[in-house]
Structures are given as structure tokens and as C-alpha cells.
Design an enzyme around this catalytic site. Structure first.
Site, short mmCIF file in Angstrom:
data_model
loop_
_atom_site.label_atom_id
_atom_site.label_comp_id
_atom_site.label_asym_id
_atom_site.label_seq_id
_atom_site.Cartn_x
_atom_site.Cartn_y
_atom_site.Cartn_z
N CYS A 161 -9.07 16.92 10.37
CA CYS A 161 -9.17 17.38 11.91
C CYS A 161 -7.85 18.22 12.08
CB CYS A 161 -9.50 16.58 12.79
SG CYS A 161 -10.91 15.70 12.67
N ARG B 69 -7.99 21.61 7.23
CA ARG B 69 -7.97 20.10 7.57
C ARG B 69 -9.50 19.65 7.80
NH1 ARG B 69 -2.85 18.66 9.11
NH2 ARG B 69 -3.55 17.03 10.15
N TRP C 252 -13.34 17.38 10.78
CA TRP C 252 -13.57 16.64 9.64
C TRP C 252 -14.39 15.38 10.21
CZ3 TRP C 252 -13.21 12.08 6.94
CH2 TRP C 252 -13.72 12.16 5.77
N ASN D 289 -7.65 13.65 16.73
CA ASN D 289 -7.61 13.47 15.18
C ASN D 289 -7.24 12.13 14.86
OD1 ASN D 289 -5.12 14.47 12.75
ND2 ASN D 289 -7.06 13.65 12.38
N GLY D 290 -8.02 11.32 14.10
CA GLY D 290 -7.79 9.84 13.98
C GLY D 290 -8.88 9.21 13.87
N GLU E 194 -7.06 14.35 -13.91
CA GLU E 194 -6.96 15.39 -12.79
C GLU E 194 -7.72 16.58 -13.12
OE1 GLU E 194 -5.95 15.75 -10.28
OE2 GLU E 194 -5.38 17.93 -10.11
N LYS F 27 -10.65 17.56 -10.46
CA LYS F 27 -10.63 19.05 -10.12
C LYS F 27 -12.40 19.70 -10.20
CE LYS F 27 -7.93 19.84 -8.39
NZ LYS F 27 -6.70 18.87 -8.15
N GLU G 170 -14.57 17.91 -7.45
CA GLU G 170 -14.29 18.11 -6.07
C GLU G 170 -14.70 19.58 -5.69
OE1 GLU G 170 -10.31 17.72 -4.61
OE2 GLU G 170 -9.42 18.72 -6.38
N HIS H 287 -15.26 2.06 -25.55
CA HIS H 287 -15.42 0.87 -25.03
C HIS H 287 -16.75 1.00 -23.83
CE1 HIS H 287 -12.49 -1.00 -27.29
NE2 HIS H 287 -11.75 0.04 -27.13
N LYS I 92 -8.10 19.03 3.34
CA LYS I 92 -6.91 19.41 2.70
C LYS I 92 -5.98 17.85 3.07
CE LYS I 92 -3.97 21.33 0.19
NZ LYS I 92 -4.23 21.04 -1.37
C1 F6R Z 1 -7.41 16.81 -4.90
C2 F6R Z 1 -6.59 16.64 -3.70
C3 F6R Z 1 -6.34 15.25 -3.17
C4 F6R Z 1 -5.00 15.11 -2.86
C5 F6R Z 1 -4.81 13.73 -1.94
C6 F6R Z 1 -3.46 13.33 -1.78
O1 F6R Z 1 -7.15 18.32 -5.33
O2 F6R Z 1 -5.94 17.53 -3.14
O3 F6R Z 1 -6.68 14.42 -4.01
O4 F6R Z 1 -4.10 15.09 -3.86
O5 F6R Z 1 -5.74 13.54 -0.75
O6 F6R Z 1 -2.80 14.22 -0.82
P1 F6R Z 1 -1.53 14.46 -0.62
O7 F6R Z 1 -0.87 14.80 -1.84
O8 F6R Z 1 -1.32 15.42 0.35
O9 F6R Z 1 -1.10 13.17 -0.29
#
Ligand code: F6R
Length: 620
Positions: free
Chosen positions: A2, A27, A74, A100-101, A493, A497, A500, A516, A615
Site C-alpha cells: 500500500c 507498493r 494491496w 498502510n498496515g 531464485e 522469478k 512470480e 529423494h 514490491k
Molecule cells: C522477489 C522479491 C521478493 C523480495 C522479498 C524481500 O522477486 O522481490 O521475494 O525479495 O519480498 O524484499 P526486501 O528485499 O525488500 O526485504
């Protein structure tokens, strides 16, 4: 999660709020809304969907006034609907606020306020706050206080706050108190922009850029009482405080796409530069070690450290896993990687010789912040590896290392990951050289590290090949990612990617673990991505590939330039430059970032705004 923005000053609020919401949209982008105060009225425009849809609404039904608040959502409590969009109205419109929260006791508040006659129009937790503040204001008015005075409105807020359980960043306006904007924080970030005869409030500094470079970051339990030409800062316990005004560092053009179609692609291509930035000024050639400006911990204390805990979420957690391998290999310090969401509620034994690093791009991730605070409370030296200057984690940590990667706007983290790994390599070198790592070994590592920006530049040349491979496999419903040693975290990772942004189900595994369980998933429709550059167990990874091939699974290999053997086994190979094993994650992550990008594009997904995500995860 948010985004909040607010403005009070001489200018029209609506265009500034909309501009701010566009910048905060990363956000959360479920819905957006604004409220603007004028002539004893507060007008609302809000809508499910993107900020651009709100913008269209505001164009067709203009609002005017020079005090306003805005929100991009969000969703946590209540579905994605117009009614659940912020701002929310309290009482009969006397109070309007954005939040926000998460308010954990909202259900109890809601039933209490409903009994008192308040009518709820949304399913959100936030509306309970709006009615609660209105109720407190009503009570004060009945006791004879003036609802059009700042003092009464502020008192209504301070009376309401102790009844809230949970986290909040709130921006509040009052129908009967023209020109007053109140912002208060507990757990969700807020920054105040101090302009000439105008003030802003926002979830981060991006809406302030171009308007003011004077900022004040609110700490928990701080409240900003804003008018166009007045700013009073009050702490719940210590009363009126002098604001600590800082100068906002901003790189012009940072938020522009610079000709790229998406932020994610732009940020992938920035990596030669961001890795250079992470290294700049941090290499001590004379001593064959690294140097850091902000650790705030003496060499003597660093030598006493006998255990490291790295805590993070998501992609940053994957970088931490690479960090574990690096720190144990070079510094020989036992290192553990903890999900911040688990660590915050666990009670693992730690001593004052355990050093905790919170690793985070945004510096605002709620779980990482809570885990860091918990460790601080117990007396651990707690440092941050963080990208966002001035963020809560950067400010609250005892010390730390900035990534200097520039703003990361694409929701899928890319450049932050390679910068985090770069910084962790420097950290391993630094702590290693204080212990067992020899001068020639340190010098060798420095030599290789300094080459990385150029090598990453060369790695990006795999782009066309990655696009071809994505064209072949983007219709898969499941993809397995496998790597070993330093490339195991890269497998995790790569899978994250893909999940998501392209919504393809993907799993990452250490390649040998496949037998396994996950090998049961292998079939002709399930491609396996093997990250298999040269390493000291290369033949073992080859055997793992053969096991998949034997079961009819297609194999995509990420391999070192010049590796001809792999071409005879794998169905498709993407070549990357050959580097030392411990630096491979910085290189091998890149084709996987590009692969997820192209799969997402080919599947018609919104690369920079993937569904259900935001984000900066500022709620639990
Ligand atoms: C994946 C992604 C998230 C962040 C996670 C932590 O692409 O962006 O998994 O890595 O939300 O965010 P930060 O690094 O901002 O604490």
C-alpha cells in the site's frame, strides 16, 4: 505494501496526489483513491484497478482543493472492490483517512462501533480506524471541544491510537478543520516532505522527488501535524520533538524507463553498473581486503564474532544462502540463514558473539524488520545489508552496508540480488582477512571481483538465446530448477522469478536431492533447468542431468562458454562466461532472470506488476 501520499500547501492537491500514486504504485495496485478537502467538504474519488483508472475517473469528475490524501492498495482485509478502496470515511464524513498496515483487532472494534451506530461500508480493517477517530472526535465535541481546532482533531487521533492493535501508517484529514493533515506511524513507513509553504507525506520518498529534497523520516509512535506552513512533530512518549530534516539523495532519471519496455528488463541491464557501485570504494588493495564505512563495529569486536545469522525474505533470502556459503568458505565463521518470518517468533540461542545481518532491498519488509528488532532486543550486534537509503531497517540497524543499486521498481527483484551477493562476497573477504584468509587468496578474490562488472556485461549477451529458449518452453505448466553448491540458491531464485511473473509453477532443488522425491515430477512436459557451470563436482551434476534425460525430461542447461560436453546431453544450452565457483551466482542468475521475463511476456503477463504481489511487503 500500500502506498500513501498526502499534500497540504498552495497548489492543487489532486494532480500531486495522482503523480505520487503513480510513483508508489509498485507498493500495491489493487485499487486507488484520493480525498480532497475544500470549503468544509471532503470529496472522494476511488476505484478498484490501477492508478491510471483513478486518473480517468478524476478527469471525468474533477476535484479541487489544496489539501488531500491518496492511496494505492494491496488488499489485505476485504476483496478488490471500489468500496474497499481507500480513503475511508469515519462517522458522517468528519474524518477521512488512508492506511498502510494491518489492524489486528479490527473485528472487535467493528462490532463495538456498530453497536454504537456506526455504519460500515467496506470489509476493510481500515474503516474501523476511521470510525474510531470519528467517535473520539464526537466524544470531545460533546464535551465542549471545538471540532474545527487542530488541538481537538489531534486529540481525537491520540485518543483513538491506543485502541489499535497492529501496524499502521495513517494520513488523516478532517472535514471541519480546513488545512490540517495528520500523519502517524506505527510499523508502516512514512516520510514527511518539507517544502516552501507546503508539506507532503508519503510511504517513501519517491512522490517528493521534484518537489522538495528536505525530508523527515517518521519513527514508530511519531505523529506529524502538518499545515501548509507548519510542521509539529510529536512522539507518543516524549512529546514535541525537533524534526531531523535530511537531504534526500536522488539520482535524476532513476525512475525513467530509458527506452526499455519494462523496469524489470531495465534493471536486469543495469547490473554491470550496480555491481560496480557495490564494489566502489570498498576494496583495500594494500591489505588485500575489503573496507566498509558504516559497520559501526570495531575490528576487535568483529574478531570476537563466532557465529553469523543472516535473516531475510524472498530473493534476499536466496542471496543470504549464497552468503552462508561465502562466509563459511572464506571467513570460516559458522553461518545460518533464517527466514525473517520464522526468526521473529523463534527463540534460537544467540550470544553477544553472534552477529545478525538483515538483508533487504527495500529496508521496509515487515518480517525482516521485526526479526531484526527481536535480535536487537536480545543484545546481538545487528547490521543491515540494504538498498534503500533512509529506510526503516537502514535507520534502526546498528550499522550496515548499502547496495547503492539505485531504486528497484520492477516487482521482481533482479539487480538487488546480484548486488547483495557482491556485498556478501566483500564481507566474506573482509571477515576472512581478519582470520584465516591469506593475503594471496584475498588478492586473487579481489582480482576476480573487479572483473565482475565486465563479465556481467558479457553475460547479458546471452539474451537472444534466452529468448529462443523461452519461446520453446513458455507453455510448460511446471518447471524444475536444479543446481548444486553455490548454484543451489540460484536454482531457488530462478524458480521464484518464474513463478512470480509468469505464473508457471516452478520448484528449485539441490540437484542431488531430486532422487529423494522431485524426480517423480519429471516427464516430457516438465522441463528441468540445470545450472551447471564448471565446478569441482561438475561430473556429479552431469549424472543428475542423465537421470532426468533417462526419464524423458527435457533439459535446459546454463553452462560455461566452451563446454561442449553439455551440448550433447542437454536439449538446450545457454552459455555464460566461466568464473570462479563462488562468483557464479552473479552470472548464472542473469539468464534465469531473462528467461522468466520472456516467459512472462510470451504468456501475456504484466511483468512489472505481477498479480497479487507488491514490491515492498510492509505487512506480516
Ligand atoms: C522477489 C522479491 C521478493 C523480495 C522479498 C524481500 O522477486 O522481490 O521475494 O525479495 O519480498 O524484499 P526486501 O528485499 O525488500 O526485504
Amino acid at each position: 505494501m500500500c502506498g500513501i501520499v498526502g499534500y497540504v500547501g498552495p497548489r492543487q492537491a489532486a494532480p500531486l496526489l495522482l503523480e505520487g500514486l503513480h510513483r508508489l504504485e509498485y507498493r500495491g495496485y489493487d485499487s486507488a483513491g484520493i480525498a480532497v478537502q475544500r470549503n468544509g467538504k471532503i470529496e472522494l474519488r476511488k476505484k478498484a484497478g490501477r492508478v491510471s483508472e483513478l486518473e480517468r475517473l478524476v478527469k471525468s469528475r474533477a476535484v479541487s482543493g489544496s489539501l488531500g490524501i491518496g492511496h494505492t492498495r494491496w488488499a489485505t482485509h476485504g476483496g478488490v472492490t471500489d468500496d474497499n478502496s481507500h480513503p475511508h470515511v469515519g462517522g458522517n464524513g468528519e474524518v477521512v483517512l488512508v492506511h498502510n498496515g494491518v489492524i489486528e483487532n479490527y473485528a472487535a472494534l467493528r462490532s463495538h462501533l456498530t453497536t454504537k451506530g456506526y455504519v460500515f461500508r467496506s470489509a476493510t480493517d481500515t474503516e474501523a480506524v476511521a470510525h474510531l477517530v470519528a467517535d473520539c472526535l464526537d466524544e470531545l465535541t460533546r464535551l465542549g471541544e471545538d471540532p474545527s481546532s487542530d488541538a481537538t482533531c489531534v486529540k481525537a487521533v491520540t485518543t483513538a491510537l491506543p485502541n489499535l492493535k497492529g501496524t499502521y501508517g495513517l494520513a488523516i484529514v478532517f472535514r471541519d478543520c480546513p488545512g490540517l493533515l495528520v500523519a502517524v506511524r506505527n510499523g508502516s513507513p512514512l516520510v514527511i516532505g518539507v517544502g516552501e509553504d507546503e508539506h507532503f507525506v508519503a510511504s517513501d520518498a519517491s512522490p517528493l522527488v521534484g518537489h522538495t529534497d528536505q525530508v523527515v523520516y517518521l519513527a514508530d509512535h511519531e505523529m506529524a501535524i502538518l499545515r501548509a506552513d507548519e510542521f509539529t512533530l510529536i512522539h507518543r512518549d516524549s512529546g514535541v520533538m525537533t524534526p531531523d530534516v535530511r537531504v534526500l539523495e536522488h539520482v535524476p532519471g532513476e525512475a525513467d524507463l530509458n527506452g526499455f519496455p519494462h523496469y524489470m528488463l531495465k534493471e536486469i541491464y543495469e547490473q554491470p553498473q550496480t555491481i560496480e557501485n557495490a564494489l566502489r570504494g570498498r576494496i583495500d588493495e594494500d591489505e588485500a581486503t575489503a573496507k566498509f564505512g558504516g559497520l559501526n563495529i570495531s575490528t576487535q569486536d568483529l574478531r570476537r564474532i563466532d557465529r553469523i545469522v543472516l535473516t531475510a525474505c524472498g530473493t534476499s533470502w536466496h542471496a543470504a544462502l549464497v552468503g552462508e556459503y561465502l562466509l563459511e568458505e572464506f571467513a570460516r565463521i559458522p553461518t545460518e540463514v533464517e527466514y525473517a518470518s520464522e526468526l521473529r517468533y523463534r527463540n534460537p540461542p544467540m550470544s553477544d558473539r553472534t552477529m545478525v545481518f538483515a538483508i533487504t532491498q527495500s529496508g521496509e519488509t515487515a518480517d525482516t524488520l521485526a526479526a531484526m528488532r527481536e535480535c536487537k532486543r536480545k543484545g546481538q550486534p545487528t547490521l543491515a545489508i540494504c538498498n534503500t537509503v533512509g529506510s526503516t531497517i537502514a535507520r534502526e540497524a546498528d550499522g550496515g552496508i548499502y547496495l547503492h543499486a539505485g531504486q528497484e521498481i520492477g516487482v521482481a527483484s533482479t539487480k538487488a540480488f546480484t548486488s547483495q551477493v557482491t556485498v556478501l562476497t566483500l564481507l566474506a573477504l573482509y571477515l576472512g582477512r581478519m582470520r584465516h584468509l591469506s593475503e594471496p587468496a584475498g588478492r586473487r578474490l579481489i582480482g576476480y571481483l573487479k572483473e565482475m562488472p565486465r563479465i556481467v556485461e558479457r553475460t547479458l549477451q546471452c539474451h537472444d538465446r534466452v529468448r529462443e529458449v523461452a519461446e520453446k518452453y513458455h507453455e510448460a505448466n511446471n518447471v524444475l530448477y536444479m543446481g548444486r553448491l553455490y548454484n543451489f540458491p540460484v536454482a531457488l531464485e530462478g524458480a521464484l522469478k518464474l513463478k512470480e511473473i509468469s505464473y508457471i509453477h516452478a520448484e528449485g532443488y539441490p540437484a542431488a536431492e531430486m532422487k529423494h522425491g522431485p524426480i517423480a515430477l519429471v516427464d516430457p512436459n516438465t522441463p528441468s533447468v540445470f545450472i551447471t557451470p564448471h565446478c569441482h563436482i561438475y561430473p556429479k551434476v552431469m549424472s543428475n542431468i542423465e537421470e532426468v534425460k533417462a526419464r524423458g525430461g527435457p533439459v535446459i542447461a546454463i553452462a560455461c562458454e566452451g563446454d561442449e560436453k553439455i551440448a550433447s546431453i542437454a536439449d538446450d544450452v545457454i552459455y555464460v562466461p566461466d568464473v570462479e565457483e563462488y562468483l557464479q551466482p552473479i552470472v548464472t542468475a542473469i539468464p534465469l532472470q531473462l528467461f522468466s521475463y520472456h516467459c512472462a511476456l510470451l504468456r501475456g503477463c504484466n511483468v512489472d506488476r505481477p498479480r497479487n504481489l507488491a514490491k515492498s511487503v510492509t505487512v506480516e
